[in-house]
Design a protein around this motif. Structure first.
Motif, mmCIF file in Angstrom:
data_model
loop_
_atom_site.group_PDB
_atom_site.id
_atom_site.type_symbol
_atom_site.label_atom_id
_atom_site.label_comp_id
_atom_site.label_asym_id
_atom_site.label_seq_id
_atom_site.Cartn_x
_atom_site.Cartn_y
_atom_site.Cartn_z
ATOM 1 N N ARG A 157 56.152 41.411 55.411
ATOM 2 C CA ARG A 157 55.291 42.523 56.171
ATOM 3 C C ARG A 157 56.663 43.573 55.197
ATOM 4 O O ARG A 157 57.370 43.325 54.190
ATOM 5 C CB ARG A 157 55.994 42.275 57.778
ATOM 6 C CG ARG A 157 55.222 41.812 58.347
ATOM 7 C CD ARG A 157 56.100 41.651 59.783
ATOM 8 N NE ARG A 157 56.010 40.788 60.209
ATOM 9 C CZ ARG A 157 56.848 40.266 60.934
ATOM 10 N NH1 ARG A 157 57.500 41.158 62.259
ATOM 11 N NH2 ARG A 157 57.525 38.922 61.416
ATOM 12 N N PRO A 158 55.878 44.945 55.296
ATOM 13 C CA PRO A 158 56.837 45.666 54.412
ATOM 14 C C PRO A 158 58.259 46.103 55.881
ATOM 15 O O PRO A 158 58.097 46.248 55.891
ATOM 16 C CB PRO A 158 55.857 47.044 54.605
ATOM 17 C CG PRO A 158 54.871 47.377 55.877
ATOM 18 C CD PRO A 158 54.732 45.130 55.687
ATOM 19 N N SER A 182 57.018 53.236 58.195
ATOM 20 C CA SER A 182 55.621 53.708 57.846
ATOM 21 C C SER A 182 55.321 54.942 58.646
ATOM 22 O O SER A 182 55.312 54.378 59.545
ATOM 23 C CB SER A 182 55.200 53.370 56.712
ATOM 24 O OG SER A 182 54.510 51.944 57.119
ATOM 25 N N TYR A 183 54.351 56.114 58.091
ATOM 26 C CA TYR A 183 53.320 56.145 58.702
ATOM 27 C C TYR A 183 52.399 56.226 58.139
ATOM 28 O O TYR A 183 52.324 56.746 56.611
ATOM 29 C CB TYR A 183 53.790 57.763 59.102
ATOM 30 C CG TYR A 183 54.228 58.387 58.135
ATOM 31 C CD1 TYR A 183 53.963 59.677 58.329
ATOM 32 C CD2 TYR A 183 55.482 58.624 57.163
ATOM 33 C CE1 TYR A 183 53.965 60.745 57.464
ATOM 34 C CE2 TYR A 183 55.672 59.884 56.686
ATOM 35 C CZ TYR A 183 55.035 60.718 56.178
ATOM 36 O OH TYR A 183 54.802 61.751 55.585
ATOM 37 N N ASP A 184 51.471 56.987 58.606
ATOM 38 C CA ASP A 184 49.566 56.910 58.442
ATOM 39 C C ASP A 184 49.398 58.237 58.928
ATOM 40 O O ASP A 184 49.198 58.005 60.445
ATOM 41 C CB ASP A 184 49.018 56.137 58.788
ATOM 42 C CG ASP A 184 47.712 55.917 57.849
ATOM 43 O OD1 ASP A 184 47.305 56.397 57.259
ATOM 44 O OD2 ASP A 184 46.780 55.345 58.916
ATOM 45 N N ILE A 240 52.887 55.450 63.558
ATOM 46 C CA ILE A 240 53.999 55.240 62.955
ATOM 47 C C ILE A 240 53.832 53.754 63.060
ATOM 48 O O ILE A 240 54.415 52.724 64.054
ATOM 49 C CB ILE A 240 55.748 55.691 64.035
ATOM 50 C CG1 ILE A 240 55.280 57.156 63.630
ATOM 51 C CG2 ILE A 240 56.386 54.792 63.668
ATOM 52 C CD1 ILE A 240 56.544 58.498 64.096
ATOM 53 N N THR A 241 54.593 53.038 62.069
ATOM 54 C CA THR A 241 54.577 51.855 61.831
ATOM 55 C C THR A 241 56.256 50.910 61.586
ATOM 56 O O THR A 241 56.934 51.855 60.742
ATOM 57 C CB THR A 241 54.057 51.122 61.265
ATOM 58 O OG1 THR A 241 53.717 51.226 60.064
ATOM 59 C CG2 THR A 241 52.547 51.152 61.788
ATOM 60 N N HIS A 242 56.645 50.275 62.246
ATOM 61 C CA HIS A 242 58.009 49.484 61.662
ATOM 62 C C HIS A 242 57.855 47.805 62.092
ATOM 63 O O HIS A 242 56.972 46.955 62.203
ATOM 64 C CB HIS A 242 58.634 49.774 63.462
ATOM 65 C CG HIS A 242 60.424 49.282 63.011
ATOM 66 N ND1 HIS A 242 60.573 47.903 62.795
ATOM 67 C CD2 HIS A 242 60.827 49.769 61.677
ATOM 68 C CE1 HIS A 242 61.522 47.311 62.853
ATOM 69 N NE2 HIS A 242 62.090 48.825 61.509
ATOM 70 N N GLN A 243 58.152 47.898 60.176
ATOM 71 C CA GLN A 243 57.861 46.382 60.297
ATOM 72 C C GLN A 243 55.863 46.001 59.845
ATOM 73 O O GLN A 243 55.593 44.776 60.530
ATOM 74 C CB GLN A 243 58.610 45.250 60.253
ATOM 75 C CG GLN A 243 59.543 45.446 59.526
ATOM 76 C CD GLN A 243 60.731 44.614 60.771
ATOM 77 O OE1 GLN A 243 60.641 43.933 61.251
ATOM 78 N NE2 GLN A 243 61.917 44.559 59.684
#
Length: 73
Positions: free
Chosen positions: A3-4, A8-10, A19-22
């Motif tokens: 996973r990243p 991060s956001y899109d 907004i995403t986390h991992q």
């Protein structure tokens, strides 16, 4: 599959910011809140801004953990 790391956001074409986390969704912003977030993320540390906007920022147990006997030096 790894996973990243971190947040991060899109930005979507309709103006929505996710907004995403991992790699997992942590929050969705729309309208004026999305624009305010984008302006703040562009001007500062984006990781810190995303953590603050999603609520994953300083849960209040930092002092307690620091004072725990196993964490003392």
């Amino acid at each position: 599959m790894p996973r990243p790391f971190g947040f991060s956001y899109d930005r979507r074409p309709d103006g929505t910011v996710t907004i995403t986390h991992q790699g997992r969704p942590a929050g969705t912003l729309r309208g004026a809140r999305a624009e305010k977030f984008l302006a703040e993320a562009a001007s500062g540390d984006a990781q810190l801004v995303m953590a603050r906007w999603t609520g994953a920022y300083k849960h209040g147990n930092e002092r307690t953990a620091r004072d725990h006997p196993r964490n003392r030096r």
